[in-house]
Motif scaffolding. Structure first.
Motif, PDB file in Angstrom:
ATOM      1  N   LYS A 351       0.811  -1.224   0.000  1.00 29.49           N
ATOM      2  CA  LYS A 351       0.000   0.000   0.000  1.00 29.49           C
ATOM      3  C   LYS A 351       0.843   1.274   0.000  1.00 29.49           C
ATOM      4  O   LYS A 351       0.315   2.371  -0.011  1.00 29.49           O
ATOM      5  CB  LYS A 351      -0.900   0.004   1.242  1.00 29.49           C
ATOM      6  N   ILE A 352       2.178   1.121   0.093  1.00 32.21           N
ATOM      7  CA  ILE A 352       3.025   2.313   0.207  1.00 32.21           C
ATOM      8  C   ILE A 352       3.811   2.507  -1.086  1.00 32.21           C
ATOM      9  O   ILE A 352       4.449   1.564  -1.571  1.00 32.21           O
ATOM     10  CB  ILE A 352       4.014   2.167   1.386  1.00 32.21           C
ATOM     11  N   ALA A 353       3.793   3.737  -1.595  1.00 32.66           N
ATOM     12  CA  ALA A 353       4.550   4.017  -2.824  1.00 32.66           C
ATOM     13  C   ALA A 353       6.034   3.748  -2.586  1.00 32.66           C
ATOM     14  O   ALA A 353       6.527   3.913  -1.458  1.00 32.66           O
ATOM     15  CB  ALA A 353       4.339   5.477  -3.224  1.00 32.66           C
ATOM     16  N   LEU A 354       6.736   3.334  -3.633  1.00 30.98           N
ATOM     17  CA  LEU A 354       8.155   2.966  -3.508  1.00 30.98           C
ATOM     18  C   LEU A 354       9.017   4.101  -2.964  1.00 30.98           C
ATOM     19  O   LEU A 354       9.996   3.871  -2.268  1.00 30.98           O
ATOM     20  CB  LEU A 354       8.693   2.544  -4.881  1.00 30.98           C
ATOM     21  N   ASP A 355       8.608   5.356  -3.294  1.00 33.55           N
ATOM     22  CA  ASP A 355       9.423   6.489  -2.845  1.00 33.55           C
ATOM     23  C   ASP A 355       8.836   7.165  -1.600  1.00 33.55           C
ATOM     24  O   ASP A 355       9.283   8.235  -1.200  1.00 33.55           O
ATOM     25  CB  ASP A 355       9.559   7.516  -3.980  1.00 33.55           C
ATOM     26  N   ALA A 356       7.821   6.540  -0.981  1.00 36.11           N
ATOM     27  CA  ALA A 356       7.196   7.162   0.200  1.00 36.11           C
ATOM     28  C   ALA A 356       8.153   7.097   1.387  1.00 36.11           C
ATOM     29  O   ALA A 356       8.644   6.018   1.729  1.00 36.11           O
ATOM     30  CB  ALA A 356       5.901   6.444   0.542  1.00 36.11           C
ATOM     31  N   PRO A 385      13.395   7.291   1.656  1.00 38.76           N
ATOM     32  CA  PRO A 385      13.993   7.887   2.852  1.00 38.76           C
ATOM     33  C   PRO A 385      13.405   7.249   4.111  1.00 38.76           C
ATOM     34  O   PRO A 385      12.192   7.037   4.193  1.00 38.76           O
ATOM     35  CB  PRO A 385      13.582   9.360   2.765  1.00 38.76           C
ATOM     36  N   ILE A 386      14.282   6.929   5.072  1.00 40.35           N
ATOM     37  CA  ILE A 386      13.813   6.335   6.332  1.00 40.35           C
ATOM     38  C   ILE A 386      14.410   7.127   7.491  1.00 40.35           C
ATOM     39  O   ILE A 386      15.630   7.324   7.555  1.00 40.35           O
ATOM     40  CB  ILE A 386      14.247   4.853   6.451  1.00 40.35           C
ATOM     41  N   SER A 387      13.548   7.582   8.406  1.00 36.97           N
ATOM     42  CA  SER A 387      14.054   8.242   9.619  1.00 36.97           C
ATOM     43  C   SER A 387      13.796   7.344  10.813  1.00 36.97           C
ATOM     44  O   SER A 387      12.670   6.869  11.007  1.00 36.97           O
ATOM     45  CB  SER A 387      13.345   9.578   9.848  1.00 36.97           C
ATOM     46  N   TRP A 388      14.832   7.127  11.589  1.00 41.34           N
ATOM     47  CA  TRP A 388      14.729   6.317  12.810  1.00 41.34           C
ATOM     48  C   TRP A 388      14.791   7.291  13.984  1.00 41.34           C
ATOM     49  O   TRP A 388      15.824   7.911  14.231  1.00 41.34           O
ATOM     50  CB  TRP A 388      15.895   5.329  12.856  1.00 41.34           C
ATOM     51  N   VAL A 389      13.668   7.454  14.684  1.00 44.50           N
ATOM     52  CA  VAL A 389      13.632   8.382  15.822  1.00 44.50           C
ATOM     53  C   VAL A 389      13.374   7.546  17.072  1.00 44.50           C
ATOM     54  O   VAL A 389      12.319   6.911  17.197  1.00 44.50           O
ATOM     55  CB  VAL A 389      12.501   9.429  15.650  1.00 44.50           C
ATOM     56  N   HIS A 390      14.353   7.519  17.978  1.00 45.50           N
ATOM     57  CA  HIS A 390      14.178   6.668  19.168  1.00 45.50           C
ATOM     58  C   HIS A 390      14.475   7.450  20.441  1.00 45.50           C
ATOM     59  O   HIS A 390      15.429   8.231  20.495  1.00 45.50           O
ATOM     60  CB  HIS A 390      15.101   5.441  19.092  1.00 45.50           C
ATOM     61  N   ASP A 406      25.003   1.244  12.206  1.00 49.86           N
ATOM     62  CA  ASP A 406      25.670   0.494  11.126  1.00 49.86           C
ATOM     63  C   ASP A 406      24.787   0.463   9.875  1.00 49.86           C
ATOM     64  O   ASP A 406      25.281   0.610   8.750  1.00 49.86           O
ATOM     65  CB  ASP A 406      25.971  -0.949  11.572  1.00 49.86           C
ATOM     66  N   VAL A 407      23.482   0.264  10.082  1.00 53.80           N
ATOM     67  CA  VAL A 407      22.557   0.253   8.934  1.00 53.80           C
ATOM     68  C   VAL A 407      22.614   1.612   8.237  1.00 53.80           C
ATOM     69  O   VAL A 407      22.694   1.705   7.004  1.00 53.80           O
ATOM     70  CB  VAL A 407      21.108  -0.068   9.387  1.00 53.80           C
ATOM     71  N   ALA A 408      22.618   2.692   9.041  1.00 47.27           N
ATOM     72  CA  ALA A 408      22.624   4.040   8.451  1.00 47.27           C
ATOM     73  C   ALA A 408      23.923   4.296   7.681  1.00 47.27           C
ATOM     74  O   ALA A 408      23.922   5.005   6.667  1.00 47.27           O
ATOM     75  CB  ALA A 408      22.428   5.083   9.546  1.00 47.27           C
ATOM     76  N   LYS A 409      25.032   3.710   8.167  1.00 47.35           N
ATOM     77  CA  LYS A 409      26.309   3.898   7.450  1.00 47.35           C
ATOM     78  C   LYS A 409      26.260   3.233   6.077  1.00 47.35           C
ATOM     79  O   LYS A 409      26.760   3.748   5.090  1.00 47.35           O
ATOM     80  CB  LYS A 409      27.447   3.272   8.277  1.00 47.35           C
ATOM     81  N   LEU A 410      25.624   2.059   6.035  1.00 46.36           N
ATOM     82  CA  LEU A 410      25.568   1.306   4.777  1.00 46.36           C
ATOM     83  C   LEU A 410      24.496   1.816   3.816  1.00 46.36           C
ATOM     84  O   LEU A 410      24.583   1.603   2.616  1.00 46.36           O
ATOM     85  CB  LEU A 410      25.274  -0.171   5.072  1.00 46.36           C
ATOM     86  N   HIS A 411      23.462   2.450   4.378  1.00 54.16           N
ATOM     87  CA  HIS A 411      22.319   2.879   3.542  1.00 54.16           C
ATOM     88  C   HIS A 411      22.123   4.376   3.732  1.00 54.16           C
ATOM     89  O   HIS A 411      21.603   4.803   4.763  1.00 54.16           O
ATOM     90  CB  HIS A 411      21.046   2.116   3.935  1.00 54.16           C
ATOM     91  N   GLU A 412      22.499   5.143   2.713  1.00 53.81           N
ATOM     92  CA  GLU A 412      22.475   6.597   2.916  1.00 53.81           C
ATOM     93  C   GLU A 412      21.067   7.174   2.991  1.00 53.81           C
ATOM     94  O   GLU A 412      20.889   8.322   3.378  1.00 53.81           O
ATOM     95  CB  GLU A 412      23.294   7.308   1.841  1.00 53.81           C
ATOM     96  N   ASN A 413      20.053   6.361   2.683  1.00 48.32           N
ATOM     97  CA  ASN A 413      18.660   6.835   2.810  1.00 48.32           C
ATOM     98  C   ASN A 413      18.171   6.771   4.257  1.00 48.32           C
ATOM     99  O   ASN A 413      17.063   7.205   4.559  1.00 48.32           O
ATOM    100  CB  ASN A 413      17.723   6.006   1.913  1.00 48.32           C
ATOM    101  N   VAL A 414      18.994   6.198   5.165  1.00 50.29           N
ATOM    102  CA  VAL A 414      18.554   6.039   6.566  1.00 50.29           C
ATOM    103  C   VAL A 414      19.199   7.111   7.448  1.00 50.29           C
ATOM    104  O   VAL A 414      20.417   7.301   7.429  1.00 50.29           O
ATOM    105  CB  VAL A 414      18.934   4.632   7.100  1.00 50.29           C
ATOM    106  N   GLN A 415      18.365   7.821   8.227  1.00 47.46           N
ATOM    107  CA  GLN A 415      18.880   8.820   9.176  1.00 47.46           C
ATOM    108  C   GLN A 415      18.491   8.399  10.585  1.00 47.46           C
ATOM    109  O   GLN A 415      17.412   7.839  10.793  1.00 47.46           O
ATOM    110  CB  GLN A 415      18.247  10.179   8.956  1.00 47.46           C
ATOM    111  N   VAL A 416      19.345   8.719  11.543  1.00 46.15           N
ATOM    112  CA  VAL A 416      19.101   8.284  12.924  1.00 46.15           C
ATOM    113  C   VAL A 416      19.037   9.502  13.839  1.00 46.15           C
ATOM    114  O   VAL A 416      19.926  10.355  13.811  1.00 46.15           O
ATOM    115  CB  VAL A 416      20.240   7.338  13.390  1.00 46.15           C
ATOM    116  N   ILE A 417      17.981   9.573  14.645  1.00 45.81           N
ATOM    117  CA  ILE A 417      17.837  10.671  15.611  1.00 45.81           C
ATOM    118  C   ILE A 417      17.573  10.033  16.974  1.00 45.81           C
ATOM    119  O   ILE A 417      16.549   9.368  17.167  1.00 45.81           O
ATOM    120  CB  ILE A 417      16.663  11.616  15.244  1.00 45.81           C
TER     121      ILE A 417
END
Ligand SMILES: Cc1cc2nc3c(=O)[nH]c(=O)nc-3n(C[C@H](O)[C@H](O)[C@H](O)COP(=O)(O)OP(=O)(O)OC[C@H]3O[C@@H](n4cnc5c(N)ncnc54)[C@H](O)[C@@H]3O)c2cc1C
Ligand code: HEM
Length: 507
Positions: A351-356, A385-390, A406-417
């Motif tokens: 149900k989610i667009a590929l670029d959502a 784009p993926i944001s991880w907010v914890h 480590d995931v964020a280092k390997l995948h530049e679409n992932v940001q960690v906050i």
């Protein structure tokens, strides 16, 4: 109100109801078999493995319904005339007229219901959460469900999301169609006892008919899931071995679980975000207890991983039964019972667009289902784009920090906050934590990290109840539509404010 129940019309209503149940049981196939009455699993596997019936070693009396095999047509568990007769308009009017009584006495009814049913059917203690009974979470959840049903008696369709959530919980615990007669019997008795003479024969009959209409919906949905599970080779409780135990933080430990029976490998897939139930013997209680745990790694053929926070309790409340037992007594090599992954909170890629964009927001141990989503997305090499907010109470309490980075280092679409409520003196801002304090979405960049103006962005939120309500309000306040906010509660009774929980407890 004290009444002589045997002399009243309520008593006659109950007798009618019990007669209906007897008829229902008589219409079921009468041959006995070795099927567990609650889990539906075979009690005595032919390969010599440990029995999978949760009652097999419990030394408890079997339920009345144990004589009945689960009918091949689950509809047969619903007695006539309720099975094929719709509710009449006058029955609906009577149900609606009883709403004020339910509002005032709903909790008293469901408390009495559980007390009496669990005395009459002690085998059900293996699946009902004793702590939820002790602090009335489950009676409250049932009272709310019954009230909501009465309020929507003309058109129950808006209740379907709640029904699906309950169905997931039931299926995860192996609730079988036969037990609806038991629940109906004790629920109607409790209504009669609490409301007394206010329950006229017509109202009693209306509630019986309404109960079975609702039960019929549950039975049908649950049967179709069991059918699918059976066709895929894993239904009911199965023995799993703890093959690895890894401490993820001062309070969270991961358990890697592999099926004992090789026929269950490769494991059937699940959707990231779904949960399993774990059932363990609790010697002090003399029966088993089951709890739900989100899978904290993505689906793979070899193992399931759960990450459990040890509930230590505090002065006022006892330590958690199952989490303490898992942390303190379960070691690598030990066997526990596990049910199939289920649940309606999952990353719905269809149900989610590929670029959502995906915004994963969690507090404390609420990160587990979101870790499965993150790992799944990383394994798929998705570019969204993926944001991880914890948010964590402290760095020592935070699980998976290194892994997520480590995931964020390997995948530049992932940001960690990372938010940290209590920061130790030696911690360096930007290294151990990014923002000090409880999670506050106002402190996170609205466009580059929260994607608030992107109407395709999806938000997955998991954590304590107050935390989720705060996040939901903040997102809605920024214009995010409710349909794009998905929340998982680590408890019973759906998403609603819990009186006992204080705003302090958001982490
Ligand atoms: C879908 C879902 C997914 C979940 N995923 C996870 C997960 O990934 N990781 C995780 O750690 N947990 C998860 N949970 C929570 C988990 O199922 C358990 O609720 C949790 O581990 C506590 O169980 P317990 O048996 O240790 O505590 P319980 O014995 O159930 O006690 C729970 C709390 O109630 C208090 N309590 C107990 N008895 C009383 C009483 N008489 N009066 C007042 N208070 C009392 C205890 O102190 C404790 O704080 C999930 C729950 C759900 C529904
Ligand atoms: C129409 C009848 C029923 C209704 C309306 C109902 C409703 C509910 C609700 C609202 C919950 C809480 C779900 C959640 O938020 O997690 C629940 C959980 C549960 N139900 Fe039912 N239920 C019904 C029938 C049954 C039957 C027949 C059984 C089998 C004995 C059963 C066993 C359970 C169990 C074991 C749980 C989990 C309890 C816990 O973890 O504390 N239910 N049900």
């Amino acid at each position: 109100m004290s009444i002589n129940i045997k002399n009243s019309h309520i008593y006659r209503s109950i007798i009618n109801f019990l007669n209906a149940i007897t008829i229902a049981q008589e219409t079921m196939p009468s041959e006995t078999n070795n099927t567990c009455p609650v889990s539906g699993a075979s009690s005595t596997p032919t390969n010599g493995a440990a029995p999978t019936c949760p009652f097999a070693n419990a030394n408890l009396s079997q339920p009345n319904t144990s004589q009945n095999a689960t009918p091949s047509d689950p509809n047969l568990a619903v007695p006539e005339p309720y099975r094929s007769t719709p509710l009449t308009e006058s029955q609906k009017a009577l149900i609606k007229a009883s709403i004020p009584a339910l509002e005032s006495h709903g909790l008293a009814i469901t408390k009495l219901f559980y007390t009496n049913m669990l005395i009459a059917h002690p085998e059900l203690r293996n699946i009902f959460n004793a702590s939820n009974q002790a602090h009335f979470q489950q009676p409250r959840a049932l009272a709310n469900a019954v009230l909501a049903y009465a309020q929507h008696i003309d058109d129950p369709s808006p209740l379907m999301p709640t029904v699906e959530l309950i169905v997931s919980k039931h299926v995860s615990l192996g609730v079988q169609a036969d037990y609806y007669a038991v629940v109906g019997e004790w629920l109607i008795k409790a209504i009669a006892e609490v409301l007394g003479e206010a329950v006229t024969p017509e109202l009693g009959e209306a509630w019986m008919a309404a109960y079975w209409k609702l039960a019929q919906i549950f039975i049908g949905l649950e049967a179709s899931i069991y059918e699918k599970q059976k066709s895929e080779g894993w239904e009911g409780w199965q023995d799993f071995r703890v093959v690895k135990k890894v401490k993820e933080s001062e309070e969270i430990t991961s358990f890697y679980l592999e099926p004992v029976e090789s026929r269950l490998k490769p494991l059937v897939g699940f959707k990231p975000g779904q949960f399993i139930s774990i059932q363990v013997d609790v010697p002090e209680m003399g029966h088993r207890q089951a709890r739900q745990y989100s899978l904290s790694d993505s689906s793979n053929p070899d193992y399931l991983r759960v990450s459990i926070k040890k509930e230590t309790g505090n002065g006022a409340s006892a330590p958690g039964v199952v989490s303490s037992l898992m942390h303190e007594t379960k070691k690598e090599g030990d066997i526990i019972r596990v049910s199939r992954p289920v649940g309606v909170f999952f990353l719905d890629e269809a149900k989610i667009a590929l670029d959502a964009p995906l915004v994963l927001i969690s507090g404390g141990v609420g990160l587990t289902p979101l870790t499965a989503m993150l790992n799944h997305s990383a394994a798929q090499n998705t570019t969204r784009p993926i944001s991880w907010v914890h948010g964590a109470r402290s760095t020592a309490a935070r699980a998976f920090k290194q892994h997520v980075e480590d995931v964020a280092k390997l995948h530049e679409n992932v940001q960690v906050i990372l938010f940290t409520a209590n920061v130790a003196k030696e911690e360096v801002e930007g290294v151990e934590n990014h923002i000090q304090g409880h999670i506050n979405l106002d402190l996170v960049d609205k466009e580059t990290k929260l994607f608030l103006s992107n109407k395709k962005a999806e938000y997955y939120v998991c954590g304590p109840m107050m935390f989720m309500l705060t996040m939901e309000k903040a997102l809605q306040g920024q214009g995010v539509d409710s349909s794009r906010i998905h929340m998982e509660k680590f408890g019973t009774g759906g998403i609603a404010p819990v009186e006992q929980e204080s705003p302090k407890s958001v982490l």
